[in-house]
Structure formats: structure tokens, C-alpha cells
Design an enzyme around this catalytic site. Structure first.
Site: not given
Length: 487
Positions: A181, A234-235, A238-239, A256, A289, A384
Site C-alpha cells: 500500500k 512512517g510516523s 500511525t505505527a 522504521e 527521516c 520531527e
């Protein structure tokens, strides 16, 4: 442009999902917009739980045959995919630049060749993947890597195809089937990858690609009971949601995540090199990142460093990423631009000073920014930003430098500039980071472990570490006796 095809700089891109070796349209769509000028590129099929179920079912059905395919044949097909990528580097480069705003020259010369290398590297690593047998009281131990099953890979928008294939290539090499995705802001090159993989002879259902929003299709994928691996870049928020979704099925995760990496500049460093390293952190409009966004400079050279930095940064050309003269392009989305500007405005209101930048340009372009007079516990130092915004702080001792470097919840990377080998050894040993660069930046080898500590991630990928994640490791212990001679 037909109903399910859009054209980007003369390149046709199918807007439908790729499931079980066929194109599948959704009833609803979402709009894909170029960050370069805000132009609408097209309407993309917007997947839901129904498409998630279809894709996982296709991956599950294709898994037994792909897992049973010999290592040599899997490697041959992955090399054929790499061949297809190399034939279409120009198409992939212009489509990705238009879709995510990164430099066309970088896509042509570095990023897309790296996409092909991802497939070749893991194909070759597969063929030499081995663990020497060992003995236990006369018994033989044999370690093997067994394909785990359907894998869901969720990838970001800042380097869409390169980061997707960093996951897709080892998952396929391991014998897993994949549901990819891509980020909804940058779906186009993933669609082209589906065409390339099919032409290379990858069997139907081995690679499936679904598009849409995380809340509509991502949750359905990560909570699916037939999924055996989930890899996400990603963020942190979301993780956390993905981890909760995967928990019910105990699905193994590789995460990651974000970073707030430091660049430590000691007085004994080559100052021109240190300045070059610092300015390099504006690459991809700061949407990296790994970027060392916190510059920590020894107090005795801070004034000179800042002067040279401002001079060097003044030469940065910001503009259309399709122009060879451009150094950094736009930020990805209006929402991201507003987030960046919000960080900077709040920092300035709290007493920070903008040495350069500190404001939006036209369109989705944010001026390269350096902020000083920032407190260690401030938002701008701790969180971040993911834009072209750096902070500068000073230190007086090595211990203080390390303390400042480690004083965030992140631990993805760190960069160190020093002319003292002993200091480099001492400091790197104390830094909390998955990757440390000494007098260099962004030198990455696929055989090295990659990942973050603390809130920057869970697990490591790269080389054998990727196969350790995408496979179920098995140890077979065989006794020396009990055999019958069958003649």
C-alpha cells in the site's frame, strides 16, 4: 487519458489497484495532485476493506507455489524486474518527480538506479544466504529460512518507489507474497511497478498493490488474520495504530519511524566539511527521516560555523524540481506546509531567531530555515518537523554534546564531524542511533542493518536481517543414530 489511465509527461499510468495479476477498480476515487504546481494529476481508485480482503486472498492463494519456487528461480525473476526498472528509468523518474516533487536529476541518476539495485541485491543475497551447520553432543544443527506468508508493506511519500522496493525486494526474495500500500499522496510509481513486475514474469498474486487511505484500507490490511508480516515506514502515531491492529493476530512488525537526528560538530572538525554536511540536511526539502535536523556545534567555533553555513545555504536554488539547476523542490502537500510553518512560528514566538528563512515561499515551497536560541526542551528541538528546518545549539564539552544528542525520544541516526579518531570512537559508542555517520552523511549499504532505536522504530532490515524478519527461522537438530540402511 482514458477512464482508468492518466498521462504524466507522456507516460501512461493505470489508476486501478493491481490484485491477483489483474487491474481492479474501486467505486470511489481520491484525487492525486502534483506538489510542483498544485495541478490535478488524476483520480485514483480508493480502496476499502473489500479490496484489502481481495488482495490478501490473492496473496494467500499465490503463497504456496511462490514459497516452493527455488531460490534460483526467484532470484532470476527479481533480476528480470530489475532489468525492467532499468529500461524505464526515465519514465519512473519523471512520474515520481511530478507526483512527489523530489528532484528529477536525483531520480534519474540515483534513486531509480537504486530501485533496480534493491532487486538485484536481495536476489543475489538470497543465493548466498546460509548458516554453517554446528554440532551439539554429536547432533547436527541446521538453520533454515522458511517463507513466512503474505506480507503487508506500507510505505511513505518522501521516496515512494525506492522505499517500497527496499521492502518488496527482500519479501519476494524470501518467498513471501506481498500486498503493497503506497502512500495516498504518491501512488503512481507503484502502479508502474506492477506493470514492470508482470512483464518480468512474476506470477499473479505474488505482488498486489492497493491504493487508498490508511483509515479505510490500511487498518483492514494490518488487522487481517491471514497476514504474517507487516513492514511500515512512517510516523510514530500511525505505527502505534498499526501495532494495535496487528496485536490481535500477533503479526510480527518491522517499523522504521521518525527521527530528530543530531549533527555534532567539534572544534577539531574540518569546518568546511561540517558546513557541507549541515547544508546537505535540506535535501528533498527536508523530507528525509534520517536528516540531522539538530546541529550541535562546539561553542568556540559556533560563530564561524554559522557564518559559513549562512553563506553556503544562500546558494541553494529552490524551484521546479524538473529543472537541472534546482537544488530543492516543494514540500509534498499543503497540510505538510502548514505543519512546517506552524512549528517555525511557534518556535519564533517562544524566542527562537531565524538566521535564514523562517517563512513560506510561493506555492508549496518553504524557505530553508535555520533557527538559533532554542531551548533543549522546546517543541522545535524535540519533535520531527519533516521540512527544511534546522536548529543550532552549542556545547562546551564532549559529555554535554552527547547528552544533548541523546536527549530526545528518537534514535534513528546521528552524524559526527571531528578530526580526532579517538573522539569519534568514544562519541559514536555513546550515541543512541541505528546509524552513525562520521565525517559523511547518507552512505548506505544494503548489507548493513538499518532501523531505529527508541521511538524511531522496531527491528532492523538489510542483508540477512531482512530475511530474518520476512522468514520463519527454523533450526533442525538431527541425531547421529537411528537411521536404517535401505541399501
Amino acid at each position: 487519458m482514458t477512464e482508468h489511465t492518466l498521462t504524466v509527461a507522456g507516460v501512461a499510468v493505470d489508476t486501478r489497484h493491481w490484485i491477483g495479476g489483474e487491474r481492479v477498480a474501486s467505486a470511489e476515487t481520491f484525487t492525486d495532485v502534483s506538489p510542483i504546481d498544485g495541478s490535478v494529476l488524476g483520480e485514483i481508485s480508493r480502496g476499502t476493506a473489500a479490496e484489502a480482503d481481495l488482495a490478501v486472498a490473492a496473496a494467500k492463494a499465490a503463497f504456496p507455489a511462490w514459497a516452493a519456487t527455488s531460490r534460483a528461480e526467484r532470484a532470476r525473476i527479481l533480476h528480470a524486474v530489475a532489468d525492467g526498472v532499468e529500461k524505464r528509468i526515465e519514465d519512473l523518474a519523471i512520474v515520481e518527480t511530478t507526483d512527489n516533487g523530489a528532484l528529477l536529476r536525483s531520480h534519474r541518476r540515483g534513486v531509480m538506479p537504486r530501485v533496480a539495485h534493491n532487486f538485484r541485491f536481495f536476489a543475489d543475497w538470497l543465493l548466498k544466504l546460509d548458516h554453517e551447520d554446528f554440532e551439539t553432543r554429536g547432533h547436527t544443527n541446521h538453520v533454515s529460512w522458511d517463507p513466512a506468508g503474505p506480507s503487508v508493506l506500507i510505505t511513505p511519500w518522501n521516496a515512494p518507489l525506492m522505499l517500497s522496493t527496499w521492502k518488496v525486494a527482500p519479501a519476494l526474495a524470501a518467498g513471501n507474497t506481498v500486498v503493497l500500500k503506497p502512500a495516498e499522496w504518491t501512488p503512481l510509481t507503484a502502479s508502474l511497478l506492477a506493470d514492470i513486475a508482470a512483464e518480468a514474469g512474476l506470477p499473479a498474486g505474488v505482488l498486489n498493490i492497493v491504493q487508498g487511505y490508511g483509515s479505510e484500507i490500511g487498518d483492514a490490511l494490518t488487522s487481517h488474520p491471514d497476514v504474517r508480516r507487516i513492514s511500515f515506514t512512517g510516523s510514530v502515531p500511525t505505527a502505534q495504530r498499526i501495532t494495535q491492529s496487528a496485536a490481535a493476530n500477533l503479526t510480527p512488525l518491522s517499523l522504521e519511524l521518525g527521527g530528530k537526528s543530531p549533527l555534532l560538530v567539534f572544534a577539531d572538525a574540518d569546518l568546511d566539511l561540517a558546513v557541507d554536511l549541515a547544508v546537505e540536511q535540506y535535501d528533498n526539502a527536508g523530507q528525509v527521516c534520517l536528516a540531522a535536523t539538530r546541529i550541535l556545534v562546539e561553542e568556540t567555533v559556533a560563530e564561524e560555523f554559522t557564518r559559513r553555513f549562512a553563506e553556503k545555504a544562500a546558494a541553494i536554488v529552490q524551484g521546479d524540481p524538473r529543472d537541472e539547476a534546482t537544488d530543492i523542490g516543494p514540500n509534498i502537500h499543503e497540510r505538510q506546509l502548514e505543519k512546517i510553518d506552524g512549528f517555525v512560528r511557534r518556535a519564533v514566538d517562544a524566542g527562537a531567531r531565524a538566521v535564514i528563512g523562517g517563512h513560506c515561499g510561493e506555492g508549496r515551497y518553504y524557505a530553508p530555515t535555520l533557527l538559533t536560541d532554542v531551548a533543549q526542551d522546546s517543541e522545535i528541538v524535540q519533535e520531527e518537523v519533516f521540512g527544511p528546518v534546522l536548529t543550532l545549539q552549542t556545547f562546551t564539552t564532549e559529555d554535554e554534546a552527547v547528552q544533548l544528542a541523546n536527549d530526545t525520544r528518537f534514535g534513528l541516526a546521528a552524524t559526527l564531524a571531528t578530526g580526532d579518531r579517538d573522539r569519534a570512537a568514544r562519541v559514536t559508542q555513546r550515541l543512541v542511533a541505528g546509524t552513525v555517520w562520521v565525517n559523511c552523511f547518507f552512505v548506505r549499504d544494503l548489507q548493513a542493518p538499518f532501523g531505529g532505536s527508541r521511538h524511531s522504530g522496531v527491528g532492523r532490515e538489510g542483508g540477512t536481517w531482512s530475511f530474518d524478519f520476512y522468514c520463519d527461522l527454523k533450526n533442525t537438530v538431527t541425531a547421529p543414530k537411528g537411521w536404517k540402511d535401505h541399501g
